[in-house]
Enzyme design. Structure first.
Site, PDB file in Angstrom:
ATOM      1  N   ASP A  12      33.862  40.942  51.536  1.00 41.10           N
ATOM      2  CA  ASP A  12      34.418  40.764  50.200  1.00 41.10           C
ATOM      3  C   ASP A  12      34.900  42.124  49.689  1.00 41.10           C
ATOM      4  O   ASP A  12      34.115  43.058  49.593  1.00 41.10           O
ATOM      5  CB  ASP A  12      33.292  40.217  49.306  1.00 41.10           C
ATOM      6  N   ASP A 127      41.108  38.168  48.908  1.00 46.71           N
ATOM      7  CA  ASP A 127      40.205  39.323  48.990  1.00 46.71           C
ATOM      8  C   ASP A 127      38.916  39.067  49.749  1.00 46.71           C
ATOM      9  O   ASP A 127      38.014  39.895  49.705  1.00 46.71           O
ATOM     10  CB  ASP A 127      39.890  39.855  47.585  1.00 46.71           C
ATOM     11  N   GLU A 128      38.784  37.926  50.434  1.00 42.68           N
ATOM     12  CA  GLU A 128      37.557  37.734  51.195  1.00 42.68           C
ATOM     13  C   GLU A 128      37.781  36.906  52.453  1.00 42.68           C
ATOM     14  O   GLU A 128      38.711  36.106  52.528  1.00 42.68           O
ATOM     15  CB  GLU A 128      36.443  37.138  50.331  1.00 42.68           C
TER      16      GLU A 128
END
Length: 391
Positions: A12, A127-128
């Site tokens: 993350d 974003d992860e």
DNA sequence: TCTGGGGTCCTAGGACCC
DNA sequence: TCTGGGGTCCTAGGACCC
């Protein structure tokens, strides 16, 4: 039966959008910064070469916080909060408009860096990612350190990594030591590290379910785990009740899935002011046509056609309605703006407008890969005849 | 101080067919 | 004429996630 070893990672990026912005504007490092709002809040370059940044207190509009730096979070400003509300909590915080093309570029870079080391990754948004470490013999902590170093080398940004036996626990783990952390969560850590946490920390327990659990007196994952499964089933239904119980025990069998076909594409827009169906007809049509054109462009760019077209409206009181139409299977799937607009227009006809309109959206579902059906003018004429006979 | 935009999945009811 | 059950597709709404 022995517990599976922890070989699933969740990676993350730390305060992703805000961190990207701080890299562009290092003078803001350490400051409370909020990403949100439109391009009119972009920093202005001063004659002396310095930049002047907008402050949150100067904001007027309906936007929400997309991301905030850790300094802003310390002031109570979190993602999803209305910018107007955030301005009351942190009026002097700096405001930067979102630059999604830039974040997408960073996203591609960090994912490519990870993929070069551990190719089995599952995208979970910009974003992860989840990473399957099983094919790698290397010790997981060393592997995680290598991944973090590679992400930093590719982007200059830090991330947090959780490693556990499954995706559910890996996701919880990545949140335990943020920012810039690595957390290895073994089966024997469940009681000590996971059970004290709030149910909301489980991916899949949202505000509604958490509130219902709280009314049942359940405020930790451990209490959830200790609740008889039939009580949960009675409250939440068979499927979700069983899932809640299993999740609280740390059980999750979902595989890391590197690719999935998309199910739908949509575009929507919230108006600066609520619009009236008739008085603002011209403005509404313009937005409607544009949404249809954008979703059509998305379909074509990604190489899909659709069989279902829907609209979404949100009214002044924030309540939303949706309407959808599926083309008869005798008709070819569609991807052009004109036809999408025609079908979406039929959907709009079935809505009664008793309030002003806050949001308008257009959605395409029932996707097929383009090229699997041949486009024929004849077919489209049939569709027009069909759609015009709908009223 | 009212709440963005892009998605996924689930549920429940009705239509329709066998 | 008043009684089925199962399967699939479609629609609308809602919870949830990033």
């Amino acid at each position: 039966m022995t517990a599976p070893p922890p070989r699933i990672a969740h990676l993350d990026m730390d305060a992703f959008f805000a961190s990207v912005e701080l890299q562009q504007y290092p003078e803001l490092i350490g400051q409370p910064v909020v990403v949100g709002g439109d391009a009119s809040f972009a920093p202005e370059l001063q004659p002396d070469g310095s930049r002047r940044f907008a402050r949150l207190k100067s904001y007027g509009g309906r936007g929400v916080v997309t991301t905030s730096t850790y300094a802003a979070r310390a002031l109570g400003v979190f993602s999803g909060m209305g910018l107007m509300k955030a301005a009351t909590l942190a009026p002097e915080a700096f405001l930067l408009p979102g630059r999604h093309d830039l974040y997408r570029d960073y996203s591609r870079r960090f994912k490519a860096a990870v993929r070069a080391i551990t190719p089995r990754i599952e995208d979970r948004g910009i974003d992860e990612i989840y990473i399957d470490l099983n094919p790698h013999a290397e010790e997981v902590l060393l592997l995680a350190q290598r991944l973090k170093a590679a992400v930093f080398a590719a982007t200059g940004l830090t991330c947090s990594v959780g490693i556990a036996a499954n995706k559910l626990l890996a996701k919880i783990a990545s949140d335990l030591d943020k920012p810039d952390g690595i957390t290895l969560l073994s089966a024997e850590d469940l009681e000590r590290r996971v059970w004290p946490l709030a149910p909301r920390k489980v991916n899949g327990i949202g505000p509604k379910a958490a509130a219902r659990l709280e009314r049942m007196g359940i405020t930790t994952i451990g209490q959830l785990a200790a609740t008889p499964v039939h009580d949960l089933i009675a409250q939440f239904g068979a499927r979700y009740g069983l899932w809640l119980s299993r999740a609280a025990q740390g059980q999750d069998e979902r595989p890391v899935t590197p690719f999935r076909e998309p199910k739908s594409f949509s575009r929507e827009t919230t108006f600066a002011q609520d619009l009236h169906v008739r008085q603002d007809r011209t403005t509404l049509s313009r937005h409607f046509n544009e949404l249809c054109a954008r979703v059509a462009a998305d379909l074509q760019r990604k190489g899909y056609c659709c069989r279902t077209v829907g609209v979404k409206l949100r009214f002044a009181d924030f309540h939303a309605v949706t309407r959808a139409l599926t083309l008869p299977s005798s008709h070819a799937a569609i991807a052009d703006a004109d036809t999408i607009r025609r079908v979406a227009g039929e959907c709009l006809k079935r809505i009664s407008f008793t309030q002003r309109i806050r949001l308008l959206g257009v959605r395409c579902g029932g996707l097929e890969k383009a090229g699997t059906t041949v486009f024929k003018t004849l077919r489209q004429r049939d569709l027009f005849a069909w759609s015009e006979s709908m009223d």
